[in-house]
Design an enzyme around this catalytic site. Structure first.
Site, PDB file in Angstrom:
ATOM      1  N   GLY A  45      36.220  43.835  39.293  1.00 53.14           N
ATOM      2  CA  GLY A  45      35.049  43.031  38.950  1.00 53.14           C
ATOM      3  C   GLY A  45      34.983  41.793  39.818  1.00 53.14           C
ATOM      4  O   GLY A  45      35.951  41.449  40.513  1.00 53.14           O
ATOM      5  N   GLN A  50      33.166  33.013  41.441  1.00 49.18           N
ATOM      6  CA  GLN A  50      34.304  33.217  42.339  1.00 49.18           C
ATOM      7  C   GLN A  50      33.930  33.115  43.810  1.00 49.18           C
ATOM      8  O   GLN A  50      34.816  32.976  44.659  1.00 49.18           O
ATOM      9  CB  GLN A  50      34.945  34.595  42.083  1.00 49.18           C
ATOM     10  CG  GLN A  50      35.694  34.659  40.768  1.00 49.18           C
ATOM     11  CD  GLN A  50      36.293  36.030  40.543  1.00 49.18           C
ATOM     12  OE1 GLN A  50      35.600  36.951  40.161  1.00 49.18           O
ATOM     13  NE2 GLN A  50      37.584  36.176  40.788  1.00 49.18           N
ATOM     14  N   CYS A  92      43.593  38.867  38.936  1.00 49.66           N
ATOM     15  CA  CYS A  92      42.358  38.137  39.218  1.00 49.66           C
ATOM     16  C   CYS A  92      42.332  37.829  40.706  1.00 49.66           C
ATOM     17  O   CYS A  92      43.325  37.362  41.259  1.00 49.66           O
ATOM     18  CB  CYS A  92      42.283  36.842  38.415  1.00 49.66           C
ATOM     19  SG  CYS A  92      40.763  35.913  38.734  1.00 49.66           S
ATOM     20  N   LEU A  93      41.210  38.109  41.344  1.00 47.49           N
ATOM     21  CA  LEU A  93      41.089  37.875  42.785  1.00 47.49           C
ATOM     22  C   LEU A  93      41.204  36.391  43.119  1.00 47.49           C
ATOM     23  O   LEU A  93      41.481  36.042  44.257  1.00 47.49           O
ATOM     24  CB  LEU A  93      39.760  38.439  43.291  1.00 47.49           C
ATOM     25  CG  LEU A  93      39.619  39.963  43.165  1.00 47.49           C
ATOM     26  CD1 LEU A  93      38.189  40.395  43.489  1.00 47.49           C
ATOM     27  CD2 LEU A  93      40.619  40.680  44.064  1.00 47.49           C
ATOM     28  N   HIS A 134      36.902  39.187  30.938  1.00 44.08           N
ATOM     29  CA  HIS A 134      37.463  38.434  32.061  1.00 44.08           C
ATOM     30  C   HIS A 134      36.343  37.818  32.914  1.00 44.08           C
ATOM     31  O   HIS A 134      36.384  36.635  33.257  1.00 44.08           O
ATOM     32  CB  HIS A 134      38.348  39.383  32.888  1.00 44.08           C
ATOM     33  CG  HIS A 134      38.955  38.797  34.114  1.00 44.08           C
ATOM     34  ND1 HIS A 134      40.308  38.559  34.242  1.00 44.08           N
ATOM     35  CD2 HIS A 134      38.397  38.387  35.286  1.00 44.08           C
ATOM     36  CE1 HIS A 134      40.550  38.037  35.432  1.00 44.08           C
ATOM     37  NE2 HIS A 134      39.406  37.924  36.099  1.00 44.08           N
ATOM     38  N   GLU A 135      35.328  38.622  33.206  1.00 41.24           N
ATOM     39  CA  GLU A 135      34.220  38.129  34.035  1.00 41.24           C
ATOM     40  C   GLU A 135      33.360  37.134  33.272  1.00 41.24           C
ATOM     41  O   GLU A 135      32.897  36.130  33.838  1.00 41.24           O
ATOM     42  CB  GLU A 135      33.342  39.292  34.531  1.00 41.24           C
ATOM     43  CG  GLU A 135      34.046  40.381  35.313  1.00 41.24           C
ATOM     44  CD  GLU A 135      34.936  39.876  36.425  1.00 41.24           C
ATOM     45  OE1 GLU A 135      34.744  38.749  36.906  1.00 41.24           O
ATOM     46  OE2 GLU A 135      35.857  40.620  36.802  1.00 41.24           O
ATOM     47  N   HIS A 138      34.852  33.821  33.541  1.00 36.68           N
ATOM     48  CA  HIS A 138      34.567  33.154  34.817  1.00 36.68           C
ATOM     49  C   HIS A 138      33.227  32.415  34.755  1.00 36.68           C
ATOM     50  O   HIS A 138      33.100  31.313  35.290  1.00 36.68           O
ATOM     51  CB  HIS A 138      34.488  34.181  35.957  1.00 36.68           C
ATOM     52  CG  HIS A 138      35.809  34.544  36.574  1.00 36.68           C
ATOM     53  ND1 HIS A 138      36.649  33.615  37.158  1.00 36.68           N
ATOM     54  CD2 HIS A 138      36.441  35.737  36.719  1.00 36.68           C
ATOM     55  CE1 HIS A 138      37.729  34.224  37.638  1.00 36.68           C
ATOM     56  NE2 HIS A 138      37.632  35.527  37.378  1.00 36.68           N
TER      57      HIS A 138
END
Ligand code: GNR
Ligand code: NI
Length: 170
Positions: A45, A50, A92-93, A134-135, A138
């Site tokens: 995702g 981000q 997580c990126l 998770h997204e 963000h």
């Protein structure tokens, strides 16, 4: 276009995303950049936050490597209800190299607009439910590290800070 993914502790990751008022060509181009950036990373995702775009948009693709890709676009998402609890090993990126056990709801019901602005509702479980949470985090400026206990939090913070200090500022 592949965009640069911001890494913790970049302060921009703490900014909440603003509502998308209209699905303009610029928004569609942003969604396409997000998908391209997610696939290139690769990640499950990616949230607009981000890549430094403070808008309520995220993209998800949970298809396995040997499956055709299934891009899901969430614009102005809202989690309507949650059910149960799971512990999930998340990456997580924005925290390269880190994986942490995070407690999440097992199921979520979410409402959002797709890339054409059409509203949809979806019930998700397993990885999709975890990724949506998770997204969605963000988009509120909330990060994986916020879900950890104080010791793990300090360790991860130090590791990421050290990494950032060693990295030349882009
Ligand atoms: O690539 C990702 N993998 C992942 C694995 C478990 C739970 C959540 C995720 S999301 C993450 C990509 C990312 O950082 N999205 O914001
Ligand atoms: Ni993430």
């Amino acid at each position: 276009m592949i965009r640069t993914i911001l890494h913790y502790p970049d302060k921009r990751l703490r900014e909440p995303g603003l509502k998308v008022e209209a699905i303009t060509p610029a928004i569609k181009a942003l969604v396409d950049d997000m998908a391209e950036t997610m696939y290139a990373a690769p990640g499950v995702g990616l949230a607009a936050t981000q890549i430094g775009e403070l808008l309520q948009i995220f993209v998800i693709d949970i298809a396995a490597e040997d499956e055709p890709s299934r891009l899901q676009v969430f614009i102005n998402p809202e989690i309507l209800s949650t059910e149960g609890e799971v512990c999930w090993k998340e990456g997580c990126l924005s925290f390269p190299g880190a994986t942490e056990e995070v407690e999440r709801a097992a199921k979520v019901r979410v409402r959002a607009q797709d890339r054409d602005g059409k509203w949809f509702e979806l019930e998700a479980e397993d990885l999709l439910a975890v990724a949506i949470q998770h997204e969605n985090d963000h988009l509120q400026g909330r990060l994986m590290i916020d879900h950890l206990g104080p010791l793990k939090k300090r360790l991860l913070h130090r590791k990421m800070q050290k990494r950032a200090d060693a990295q030349p500022t882009p």
